[in-house]
Design a protein around this motif. Sequence first.
Motif, PDB file in Angstrom:
ATOM      1  N   GLY A 179      23.545  45.192   6.870  1.00 42.58           N
ATOM      2  CA  GLY A 179      23.892  46.788   6.354  1.00 42.58           C
ATOM      3  C   GLY A 179      22.927  47.330   5.040  1.00 42.58           C
ATOM      4  O   GLY A 179      22.529  48.268   4.749  1.00 42.58           O
ATOM      5  N   ALA A 180      22.645  46.205   4.328  1.00 44.28           N
ATOM      6  CA  ALA A 180      21.650  46.535   3.178  1.00 44.28           C
ATOM      7  C   ALA A 180      20.127  46.824   3.711  1.00 44.28           C
ATOM      8  O   ALA A 180      19.615  47.610   3.167  1.00 44.28           O
ATOM      9  N   ALA A 181      19.904  46.280   4.709  1.00 44.11           N
ATOM     10  CA  ALA A 181      18.717  46.857   5.378  1.00 44.11           C
ATOM     11  C   ALA A 181      18.813  48.223   5.837  1.00 44.11           C
ATOM     12  O   ALA A 181      17.733  49.013   5.690  1.00 44.11           O
ATOM     13  N   LEU A 182      19.943  48.835   6.207  1.00 49.84           N
ATOM     14  CA  LEU A 182      20.005  50.065   6.589  1.00 49.84           C
ATOM     15  C   LEU A 182      19.795  51.028   5.341  1.00 49.84           C
ATOM     16  O   LEU A 182      19.111  52.263   5.692  1.00 49.84           O
ATOM     17  N   ILE A 183      20.224  50.550   4.385  1.00 48.14           N
ATOM     18  CA  ILE A 183      20.108  51.413   3.105  1.00 48.14           C
ATOM     19  C   ILE A 183      18.626  51.239   2.750  1.00 48.14           C
ATOM     20  O   ILE A 183      17.980  52.322   2.105  1.00 48.14           O
ATOM     21  N   GLN A 184      18.212  49.974   2.601  1.00 50.32           N
ATOM     22  CA  GLN A 184      16.631  49.681   2.247  1.00 50.32           C
ATOM     23  C   GLN A 184      15.742  50.784   3.021  1.00 50.32           C
ATOM     24  O   GLN A 184      14.663  51.243   2.375  1.00 50.32           O
ATOM     25  N   ASP A 185      15.750  50.843   4.440  1.00 53.34           N
ATOM     26  CA  ASP A 185      15.028  51.811   5.186  1.00 53.34           C
ATOM     27  C   ASP A 185      15.038  53.064   5.221  1.00 53.34           C
ATOM     28  O   ASP A 185      14.583  53.741   5.898  1.00 53.34           O
ATOM     29  N   GLY A 186      16.468  53.436   4.570  1.00 47.33           N
ATOM     30  CA  GLY A 186      16.583  54.839   4.248  1.00 47.33           C
ATOM     31  C   GLY A 186      17.547  55.367   5.691  1.00 47.33           C
ATOM     32  O   GLY A 186      17.960  56.744   5.930  1.00 47.33           O
ATOM     33  N   SER A 187      17.881  54.555   6.672  1.00 50.67           N
ATOM     34  CA  SER A 187      18.831  54.969   7.712  1.00 50.67           C
ATOM     35  C   SER A 187      20.207  55.436   7.217  1.00 50.67           C
ATOM     36  O   SER A 187      20.864  56.047   8.039  1.00 50.67           O
ATOM     37  N   ALA A 188      20.817  54.843   6.137  1.00 47.47           N
ATOM     38  CA  ALA A 188      21.942  55.414   5.691  1.00 47.47           C
ATOM     39  C   ALA A 188      21.999  55.282   4.307  1.00 47.47           C
ATOM     40  O   ALA A 188      21.021  54.748   3.385  1.00 47.47           O
ATOM     41  N   ASP A 189      22.813  56.025   3.457  1.00 44.74           N
ATOM     42  CA  ASP A 189      22.760  56.232   2.152  1.00 44.74           C
ATOM     43  C   ASP A 189      24.149  55.230   1.480  1.00 44.74           C
ATOM     44  O   ASP A 189      23.928  54.688   0.435  1.00 44.74           O
ATOM     45  N   ILE A 190      25.228  55.001   2.477  1.00 46.42           N
ATOM     46  CA  ILE A 190      26.421  54.191   2.217  1.00 46.42           C
ATOM     47  C   ILE A 190      26.513  53.244   3.465  1.00 46.42           C
ATOM     48  O   ILE A 190      26.674  54.076   4.424  1.00 46.42           O
ATOM     49  N   VAL A 191      26.886  52.062   3.198  1.00 44.34           N
ATOM     50  CA  VAL A 191      27.270  51.068   4.466  1.00 44.34           C
ATOM     51  C   VAL A 191      28.396  50.389   4.202  1.00 44.34           C
ATOM     52  O   VAL A 191      28.422  49.733   3.094  1.00 44.34           O
ATOM     53  N   ILE A 192      29.407  50.531   4.970  1.00 43.56           N
ATOM     54  CA  ILE A 192      30.686  49.653   4.911  1.00 43.56           C
ATOM     55  C   ILE A 192      30.418  48.357   5.712  1.00 43.56           C
ATOM     56  O   ILE A 192      30.221  48.356   7.030  1.00 43.56           O
ATOM     57  N   ALA A 193      30.086  47.113   4.748  1.00 39.36           N
ATOM     58  CA  ALA A 193      29.621  46.148   5.573  1.00 39.36           C
ATOM     59  C   ALA A 193      30.535  44.968   5.085  1.00 39.36           C
ATOM     60  O   ALA A 193      31.114  44.634   4.149  1.00 39.36           O
ATOM     61  N   GLY A 194      30.642  44.128   6.058  1.00 41.65           N
ATOM     62  CA  GLY A 194      31.474  42.760   5.989  1.00 41.65           C
ATOM     63  C   GLY A 194      31.775  42.178   7.224  1.00 41.65           C
ATOM     64  O   GLY A 194      30.993  42.153   8.343  1.00 41.65           O
ATOM     65  N   ALA A 195      32.804  41.403   7.422  1.00 43.50           N
ATOM     66  CA  ALA A 195      33.464  40.559   8.661  1.00 43.50           C
ATOM     67  C   ALA A 195      34.994  40.487   8.880  1.00 43.50           C
ATOM     68  O   ALA A 195      35.480  40.434   7.578  1.00 43.50           O
ATOM     69  N   THR A 196      35.081  40.011   9.829  1.00 42.65           N
ATOM     70  CA  THR A 196      36.530  39.713   9.985  1.00 42.65           C
ATOM     71  C   THR A 196      36.832  38.718  11.181  1.00 42.65           C
ATOM     72  O   THR A 196      36.044  39.013  12.109  1.00 42.65           O
ATOM     73  N   ASP A 197      37.709  37.879  11.149  1.00 41.32           N
ATOM     74  CA  ASP A 197      37.984  36.944  12.253  1.00 41.32           C
ATOM     75  C   ASP A 197      39.506  36.276  11.980  1.00 41.32           C
ATOM     76  O   ASP A 197      39.964  36.354  10.690  1.00 41.32           O
ATOM     77  N   ALA A 198      40.224  36.205  13.194  1.00 44.74           N
ATOM     78  CA  ALA A 198      41.655  35.875  13.213  1.00 44.74           C
ATOM     79  C   ALA A 198      41.719  34.900  14.185  1.00 44.74           C
ATOM     80  O   ALA A 198      42.335  35.278  15.462  1.00 44.74           O
ATOM     81  N   PRO A 199      41.066  33.570  14.039  1.00 47.19           N
ATOM     82  CA  PRO A 199      40.837  32.655  15.228  1.00 47.19           C
ATOM     83  C   PRO A 199      41.903  31.759  15.404  1.00 47.19           C
ATOM     84  O   PRO A 199      41.947  30.924  16.286  1.00 47.19           O
ATOM     85  N   ILE A 200      43.123  31.723  14.428  1.00 55.01           N
ATOM     86  CA  ILE A 200      44.102  30.470  14.333  1.00 55.01           C
ATOM     87  C   ILE A 200      45.092  31.122  15.354  1.00 55.01           C
ATOM     88  O   ILE A 200      45.979  31.624  15.575  1.00 55.01           O
ATOM     89  N   SER A 201      44.466  30.218  16.841  1.00 57.39           N
ATOM     90  CA  SER A 201      45.531  30.368  17.968  1.00 57.39           C
ATOM     91  C   SER A 201      45.205  29.004  18.755  1.00 57.39           C
ATOM     92  O   SER A 201      44.557  28.177  18.624  1.00 57.39           O
ATOM     93  N   PRO A 202      46.125  28.898  19.841  1.00 50.59           N
ATOM     94  CA  PRO A 202      46.113  27.574  20.536  1.00 50.59           C
ATOM     95  C   PRO A 202      44.684  27.418  21.127  1.00 50.59           C
ATOM     96  O   PRO A 202      44.235  26.525  21.279  1.00 50.59           O
ATOM     97  N   ILE A 203      43.932  28.456  21.620  1.00 53.64           N
ATOM     98  CA  ILE A 203      42.817  28.340  22.418  1.00 53.64           C
ATOM     99  C   ILE A 203      41.918  27.693  21.570  1.00 53.64           C
ATOM    100  O   ILE A 203      40.967  26.866  21.535  1.00 53.64           O
ATOM    101  N   SER A 204      41.882  28.148  20.320  1.00 57.38           N
ATOM    102  CA  SER A 204      40.858  27.815  19.068  1.00 57.38           C
ATOM    103  C   SER A 204      41.151  26.507  18.804  1.00 57.38           C
ATOM    104  O   SER A 204      40.122  25.697  18.563  1.00 57.38           O
ATOM    105  N   SER A 205      42.299  26.065  18.661  1.00 58.76           N
ATOM    106  CA  SER A 205      42.703  24.732  18.270  1.00 58.76           C
ATOM    107  C   SER A 205      42.129  23.878  19.272  1.00 58.76           C
ATOM    108  O   SER A 205      41.704  22.786  19.023  1.00 58.76           O
ATOM    109  N   ALA A 206      42.330  24.157  20.415  1.00 57.95           N
ATOM    110  CA  ALA A 206      42.169  23.270  21.758  1.00 57.95           C
ATOM    111  C   ALA A 206      40.454  23.026  21.978  1.00 57.95           C
ATOM    112  O   ALA A 206      39.955  21.908  21.937  1.00 57.95           O
ATOM    113  N   ALA A 207      39.908  24.211  21.511  1.00 61.93           N
ATOM    114  CA  ALA A 207      38.483  24.071  21.602  1.00 61.93           C
ATOM    115  C   ALA A 207      37.584  23.289  20.586  1.00 61.93           C
ATOM    116  O   ALA A 207      36.678  22.499  20.729  1.00 61.93           O
ATOM    117  N   PHE A 208      38.149  23.420  19.062  1.00 58.64           N
ATOM    118  CA  PHE A 208      37.895  22.782  18.330  1.00 58.64           C
ATOM    119  C   PHE A 208      37.942  21.208  18.033  1.00 58.64           C
ATOM    120  O   PHE A 208      37.501  20.113  17.822  1.00 58.64           O
TER     121      PHE A 208
END
Length: 417
Positions: A179-208
């Motif tokens: 997102g920062a690079a999009l502003i630095q190179d002029g592709s955008a003036d404002i960027v909504i940037a971040g992340a999300t995960d909701a992995p607490i589930s039986p399949i995640s428990s089993a995998a780890f």
Amino acid sequence: MTRDVAITGIGVVAPGGVGREPYWEMLTAGRTATRRITFYDPEPFRSQIAAEVDFDARASGLTDRQVRRMDRAAQFAVVATREAVSDSGVDLAAGDPARVGVSIGSAVGCTIGLETEYVVLSDNGREWLVDHRYAVPQLYGYMVPSTLAVEVAWEAGAEGPTVLLSNGCTSGMDAIGHGAALIQDGSADIVIAGATDAPISPISSAAFDAIKATTPNNANPRTASRPFDRDRDGFVLGEGSAVLVLEDLAAARARGAHVYALISGFAARSNAFHMTGLKPDGREMAEAITRAMRQARVNPDDICYINAHGSGTKQNDRHETAAFKRSLGQRAYGVPVSSIKSMIGHSLGAIGALELAACALVVDRGVVPPTANLHTPDPECDLDYVPLTAREHAADTVLSVASGFGGFQSAAVLARA
């Protein structure tokens, strides 16, 4: 000319604190949010604890239709976006929507929606061939991780570059770096940037469980996440989201915005070595750190605080300790380091964004969060890991690192404007 990238808005949905201020209060108090899993019966699993978010979607402002349509991870992202945009004070509707971009990271996408639907379609796993007639209309969206970025773009009315980055546990940091690079190179003036995960589930428990990455210390949930401690035995799974509003510094100052920090450097490397293993010398992470500092035009002596990946696995903690020494030299012994995963667990792709949100607040407020539960330091981890108690400390330049399965290594430098 490359533009400076300012962080002007922060939104957070985290274990122990929904909202930016509750989150910061929890971190600086050194309070942990890890507990026995309540979302499902964890008894069959080796690791039965997690850092869950106490989240009421409707109380957080989502409509019944949005709750029905969106996976939990998407709900987190939209709520965090609303807080970040409101915090920034920017009027997105008054500008050109084509100049507003979105960059969202996620490691495991719509895990809860997918697993819930599989259980129904397979009749609790009894049918090998699932019956599509029982599927909800949203199932396709659950299968396509870019849905998460789309929901944020719809919420913000963004019509500029929109991307979903999925690089495992570095996804959040990488999405903000992009997102920062999009502003630095002029592709955008404002960027909504971040992340999300909701992995607490039986399949995640089993995998780890299968690879013994998560802690089996079920008797002591609040103290089970112990980065850099001699007695640590794996990470605690978490969930959450953090979203930042990024914009050109000159434009932010022109409208009188509060600037938390600048994103002045970002770099990423891969070790091309092993899906889950790390080389002990930390070379690839050190290279990412060196490159990020070079981009930020800072030297090791300028670094005032390091937000460690600090997952609480022995190989990771020793790997990044070596990387700090390799990239910063003697300065590594004089700079405070801490891991907030000791308090909010490891939310996979979301954690890098949650950590950068914390780093922006460190720069802004001059307080370093502690590493909770660090009572008996590992002799091989011999740096200043800020044990147990937050520390008032002016931090004009902050380094944050991320490490992920597959060999991903990322580093970002934040600085006072």
